[in-house]
Design a protein around this motif. Sequence first.
Motif, PDB file in Angstrom:
ATOM      1  N   GLU A 100     -22.411  20.196   5.989  1.00 57.26           N
ATOM      2  CA  GLU A 100     -22.191  19.006   6.831  1.00 57.26           C
ATOM      3  C   GLU A 100     -22.661  19.273   8.259  1.00 57.26           C
ATOM      4  O   GLU A 100     -23.246  18.398   8.910  1.00 57.26           O
ATOM      5  N   ASP A 101     -22.420  20.497   8.753  1.00 60.12           N
ATOM      6  CA  ASP A 101     -22.953  20.871  10.078  1.00 60.12           C
ATOM      7  C   ASP A 101     -24.477  20.762  10.081  1.00 60.12           C
ATOM      8  O   ASP A 101     -25.077  20.245  11.031  1.00 60.12           O
ATOM      9  N   ARG A 102     -25.081  21.250   9.014  1.00 64.81           N
ATOM     10  CA  ARG A 102     -26.543  21.229   8.915  1.00 64.81           C
ATOM     11  C   ARG A 102     -27.057  19.791   8.874  1.00 64.81           C
ATOM     12  O   ARG A 102     -28.046  19.449   9.542  1.00 64.81           O
ATOM     13  N   GLU A 128     -13.761  26.359  13.460  1.00 65.53           N
ATOM     14  CA  GLU A 128     -15.183  26.311  13.199  1.00 65.53           C
ATOM     15  C   GLU A 128     -15.393  26.342  11.698  1.00 65.53           C
ATOM     16  O   GLU A 128     -14.562  26.900  10.948  1.00 65.53           O
ATOM     17  N   SER A 129     -16.489  25.783  11.252  1.00 62.90           N
ATOM     18  CA  SER A 129     -16.803  25.834   9.826  1.00 62.90           C
ATOM     19  C   SER A 129     -16.906  27.296   9.395  1.00 62.90           C
ATOM     20  O   SER A 129     -17.568  28.095  10.045  1.00 62.90           O
ATOM     21  N   SER A 140     -27.204  28.774  13.064  1.00 65.06           N
ATOM     22  CA  SER A 140     -27.407  27.479  13.728  1.00 65.06           C
ATOM     23  C   SER A 140     -28.882  27.109  13.785  1.00 65.06           C
ATOM     24  O   SER A 140     -29.229  25.931  13.966  1.00 65.06           O
ATOM     25  N   SER A 181     -13.026  23.526   4.247  1.00 65.83           N
ATOM     26  CA  SER A 181     -14.199  22.861   3.673  1.00 65.83           C
ATOM     27  C   SER A 181     -14.697  21.696   4.522  1.00 65.83           C
ATOM     28  O   SER A 181     -15.687  21.058   4.171  1.00 65.83           O
ATOM     29  N   SER A 182     -14.008  21.421   5.626  1.00 65.17           N
ATOM     30  CA  SER A 182     -14.476  20.345   6.512  1.00 65.17           C
ATOM     31  C   SER A 182     -15.379  20.922   7.596  1.00 65.17           C
ATOM     32  O   SER A 182     -15.431  22.141   7.803  1.00 65.17           O
ATOM     33  N   SER A 183     -16.085  20.025   8.289  1.00 63.37           N
ATOM     34  CA  SER A 183     -16.972  20.410   9.387  1.00 63.37           C
ATOM     35  C   SER A 183     -16.291  20.117  10.711  1.00 63.37           C
ATOM     36  O   SER A 183     -15.822  19.000  10.950  1.00 63.37           O
ATOM     37  N   ARG A 193     -20.022  32.773   9.032  1.00 61.01           N
ATOM     38  CA  ARG A 193     -20.694  31.737   9.815  1.00 61.01           C
ATOM     39  C   ARG A 193     -22.111  31.494   9.295  1.00 61.01           C
ATOM     40  O   ARG A 193     -22.825  32.434   8.933  1.00 61.01           O
ATOM     41  N   GLY A 230     -18.584  22.770   4.611  1.00 60.93           N
ATOM     42  CA  GLY A 230     -18.563  22.697   6.070  1.00 60.93           C
ATOM     43  C   GLY A 230     -19.915  23.065   6.663  1.00 60.93           C
ATOM     44  O   GLY A 230     -20.419  22.405   7.581  1.00 60.93           O
ATOM     45  N   PHE A 231     -20.539  24.124   6.119  1.00 61.59           N
ATOM     46  CA  PHE A 231     -21.864  24.540   6.593  1.00 61.59           C
ATOM     47  C   PHE A 231     -22.900  23.433   6.380  1.00 61.59           C
ATOM     48  O   PHE A 231     -23.712  23.144   7.261  1.00 61.59           O
TER      49      PHE A 231
END
Length: 603
Positions: free
Chosen positions: A419-421, A142-143, A396, A339-341, A393, A416-417
Amino acid sequence: AVLALGSKLYPDFCKAGNLIEKKLIEEGGARTLMQLTCVDELKGSHSSISQWITMVSKLVMPPSLDAQLRLARGNKHDVPVLHRVKWNRVSMDISRHVHTHAWDEEETMLCKRNDELVIGALISNHSTRCIAFDLPEGITYESGDHLAVFPENDILLVKRFCNCFVHELKDAFSQSNGQVRENSSHDEALIWQMQQLFSIEGEADGELFPVNASFPTPLSLLEILQIHVDLALRQSYLTDFLSFLLSRLESVHADLLVHEQVIRFKSLAQQIVQENRPDMEGHIVALIALFPTIVHFLEAFGCIFCKPLGDEQSSSPLISFADVLVFLPRLKPRYYSISSSAMASPTEVSITVGVVNAKTSEGVVVPGVCSNYLAQLTPGDRVKVAVRKSSFRAPSDMETPIIMVGAGTGLAPLMGFLEDRALSLASVGGDNTKKAAPCHLIFGCRSNRDRLYSEKISGWESNGVLQLHLALSRHVAVPKMYVQDKLKELGAELCELLMREDTQYFICGDAKMADSCYESCVKVLQKYGNLSRVAAVQRLIQMRIQHRYHYDLWGVTSQFSNDFLGSNRKRRSQKGREDANAWMGRYVTSRYSGEALEDSIHS
């Protein structure tokens, strides 16, 4: 009597020790000999452990037996332990070249990319790299999680270590029953012997016993030095190691003790091994600045210990390589923020690595073991890595306001955060995107050429994913600014966010930077929120208790140690202690919030 070890940076401080004591009392019917002793790694564990041992000894040792032991120690020297190298049967299947270690495929990941992120940077100078790995089947992340990387010591450093013991290794090579060519070159002989398997036995008073080392045997010297032992000179074993070397000098003829390097070594060592010296830690720091690795140390004093001191025909070296290996701690994995999502790249994981080439206070350049190892990877190389779960974390809920602060590679987990966003906002689209709460990214670097992931971040800024606040510290024609300055510049807007009950604050990077940002937030709350310092500090601590103030930092222990030692190496100042305790108070877990509040207010 239970000694519990831990660090107040983590939520379950000394939990194992607490549980053990509880079980011993409740289920084993034990009585407590003394109160549970909790040792905080941040404040240094060596002296606390020594004090605990002394206290327990006094409690359990009958005075008559203690007196007898003291008398025995006074009348008889400790029996020296010698370490014998036992070479295995000679293997002829040996490479003429030294290669890096090859891990088993099932414990590795495949390097997919290794890209430079800083324009014009070299690995030896300000390099920052994005390194991606293919995830094996069944491995997820997970990110915000970490990637544990198991590094390899630089092969040149390994060869330098072996060169310090060339007399011993060539002697072993020449005793190989004639199975190798007698006219082999110096390098061929060294490389051949480095790859032979051996084990180590301890010998004291004529008795042999197994040795407790940080590596299994039989192994080759090459493999042990590459992947098993930490070659950095560490405070944890330095005092014992120097005491051992001083004891070996006791067997040397007095005429040889006038050797210039012998005098220098004894001067440096005796400042550290003498008991109850208040300035001991300062001398340790100074010694490690001169000799940051065991190799630097051996190259300086190898002429005393690793080669015959005097007539080479009639004497042997004072120590063997085995005598050194048994002191060296295990080479530990390094943890990098992913650093990836996971949403964008579920089968690939990437890390952002700043390549470290540090310089000690004595001017000795020390390449970072893991970062330089990673920087040299090429696509297709296999690396021993593992995903490690984290509690770091991002929310969300897109209606939660977010403040993200990162400098340099501190940007890694935030990527990562973000890119998720970006993916979450893109999935809802339309007017719902406009309803999302603000996400502020305060990012610091030296200049525009040092901006990491600039295209991605600019694209997200254009799409309303984030609001970027860039702090450049060395850019031409722009006033010097750090992330802590940018926080102050945000002023009323930052204050409003910090006063909200739903804002989430994330800070990633160097611990010293995080400390400066903490102070900036306090000052902003004081100025724009009309709060006293007490109330401003209380506000930030309340965010920690509510799990809305998050950090992913490195250099925490060294930052505490620097403050604790103070600017004067000769003695620990009271001011240094106070500054260090106040600093730690800002980052301990919420169960210590009362202590944190008291120390922060005092600061």
